[in-house]
Write a protein that holds these residues in place. Structure first.
Motif, PDB file in Angstrom:
ATOM      1  N   ASN A   1      29.404  60.234  36.058  1.00  0.00           N
ATOM      2  CA  ASN A   1      28.846  59.284  35.095  1.00  0.00           C
ATOM      3  C   ASN A   1      28.168  59.964  33.906  1.00  0.00           C
ATOM      4  N   GLY A   2      28.243  61.308  33.872  1.00  0.00           N
ATOM      5  CA  GLY A   2      27.690  62.043  32.748  1.00  0.00           C
ATOM      6  C   GLY A   2      26.274  62.537  32.955  1.00  0.00           C
ATOM      7  N   ARG A   3      25.623  62.095  34.019  1.00  0.00           N
ATOM      8  CA  ARG A   3      24.252  62.546  34.269  1.00  0.00           C
ATOM      9  C   ARG A   3      24.268  63.890  34.994  1.00  0.00           C
ATOM     10  N   ASP A   4      23.289  64.717  34.690  1.00  0.00           N
ATOM     11  CA  ASP A   4      23.181  66.005  35.355  1.00  0.00           C
ATOM     12  C   ASP A   4      21.906  66.043  36.180  1.00  0.00           C
ATOM     13  N   ILE A   5      21.766  67.111  36.927  1.00  0.00           N
ATOM     14  CA  ILE A   5      20.630  67.214  37.840  1.00  0.00           C
ATOM     15  C   ILE A   5      19.292  67.185  37.099  1.00  0.00           C
ATOM     16  N   GLY A   6      19.276  67.752  35.887  1.00  0.00           N
ATOM     17  CA  GLY A   6      18.047  67.727  35.104  1.00  0.00           C
ATOM     18  C   GLY A   6      17.657  66.314  34.716  1.00  0.00           C
ATOM     19  N   ALA A   7      18.638  65.524  34.271  1.00  0.00           N
ATOM     20  CA  ALA A   7      18.374  64.143  33.864  1.00  0.00           C
ATOM     21  C   ALA A   7      17.909  63.303  35.048  1.00  0.00           C
TER      22      ALA A   7
ATOM     23  N   LEU B   1      21.345  61.353  42.882  1.00  0.00           N
ATOM     24  CA  LEU B   1      20.853  62.549  43.573  1.00  0.00           C
ATOM     25  C   LEU B   1      21.738  62.863  44.783  1.00  0.00           C
ATOM     26  N   ALA B   2      22.138  61.823  45.510  1.00  0.00           N
ATOM     27  CA  ALA B   2      23.027  62.013  46.659  1.00  0.00           C
ATOM     28  C   ALA B   2      24.389  62.534  46.210  1.00  0.00           C
ATOM     29  N   ALA B   3      24.876  62.021  45.076  1.00  0.00           N
ATOM     30  CA  ALA B   3      26.169  62.471  44.556  1.00  0.00           C
ATOM     31  C   ALA B   3      26.107  63.939  44.142  1.00  0.00           C
ATOM     32  N   LEU B   4      25.004  64.337  43.538  1.00  0.00           N
ATOM     33  CA  LEU B   4      24.834  65.736  43.142  1.00  0.00           C
ATOM     34  C   LEU B   4      24.789  66.650  44.367  1.00  0.00           C
TER      35      LEU B   4
END
Length: 297
Positions: A187-193, A216-219
């Motif tokens: 979805n374009g979000r990264d761990i930092g976001a 967070l679970a997806a990461l």
């Protein structure tokens, strides 16, 4: 009936025989002293050619063998850093789950927010590690960091990944992964976001959003998949290292059979040549002292 005796022919034949025997003795002594059956190509041209092929193969595999060691070390380092990132993500997940508890106070959530900032810094540091060659482990070039924090808390990822390492004829392996492919989801979000969004909610005394926890679970799952990929590549490199080790042993056996002397046989050849040489020299000495009348008597 008459016959002629050529003194010159007698001497030439005798000298030729003794010279040949001396060469045999010398060759056996060299084999004993060096342990090598082949000294020059003319000793066995076919075997010599096969030895050249074996030496070229050994030289090629020495280069690939060095590359295999680099790949093994780099993949091991990548796995270690991914494991560290996975562990830190578990810490974030546990704290997010605890903060979602309706009985937790705003102050407690604010304290967790402070912990999450430290955890995010640890994750970024793990993603920016360099390998033993000084190259970014998770993408980027030279001194460029693989991951950089932006003002809004999201991350900026350096493009590209490490160059594949040749580990055999027509075979190469990528020694790492791209940080952007691991720490950024579909979805374009990264761990930092995601972690920054959690920090914002908790600092305000609010429970974490379900969407943030889902991302967070997806990461976390994505990091595990990256570890699996790295592990599979490491296993492949280990197999190649095992192949090289086995091939080296087989080549050494072949080389030894072609080149190395049999000490017992060399000693036997030396003794036989010396015995015959001594007997020939003795006979030559006696015959050379005889007169023509003695010889034809």
């Amino acid at each position: 009936m008459s016959f002629g005796v050529s003194t010159r022919g007698f001497y030439d034949r005798s000298t030729s025989v003794m010279t040949g025997l001396q060469k045999q003795a010398d060759k056996a002594m060299v084999q004993i002293s060096t342990g090598k059956r082949l000294q020059v190509p003319s000793d066995d041209p076919v075997a010599y050619q096969r030895l050249q092929v074996l030496r070229r193969a050994s030289a090629d595999e020495a280069v690939y063998g060095a590359n295999v060691k680099v790949a093994q070390a780099t993949l091991q380092q990548a796995d270690t850093q991914l494991d560290e990132i996975s562990t830190q993500l578990q810490q974030v997940t546990e704290r997010a789950l605890r903060a979602a508890n309706g009985t937790m106070s705003a102050n407690d959530r604010a304290s967790i927010a402070i912990e999450l900032r430290s955890i995010l810094e640890t994750i970024v540091a793990a993603a920016n590690v360099k390998d033993a060659r000084g190259l970014p482990l998770f993408g980027g070039q030279g001194n460029e960091p693989s991951v950089a924090s932006k003002p809004d808390g999201s991350l900026d990822f350096a493009p590209g990944r490490q160059t594949a390492i040749p580990i055999g004829d027509g075979q190469a392996v990528e020694p790492g992964v791209s940080a952007g492919e691991v720490l950024k989801i579909g979805n374009g979000r990264d761990i930092g976001a995601v972690v920054t969004a959690l920090i914002t909610s908790l600092a305000a005394g609010e429970a974490p959003a379900d969407a943030d926890r889902a991302d967070l679970a997806a990461l976390s799952e994505q990091v595990i998949q990256a570890q699996t990929s790295v592990g599979a590549r490491a296993a492949r490199v280990d197999l190649q290292a095992g192949y090289f080790a086995t091939a080296a042993l087989e080549r050494e056996d072949t080389r030894s059979g072609l080149e190395d002397a049999d000490p017992a046989q060399a000693i036997t050849d030396l003794k036989r040549a010396m015995t015959i040489l001594e007997a020939t020299q003795a006979s030559f000495g006696k015959l050379s002292q005889m007169s023509l009348f003695d010889y034809i008597r």
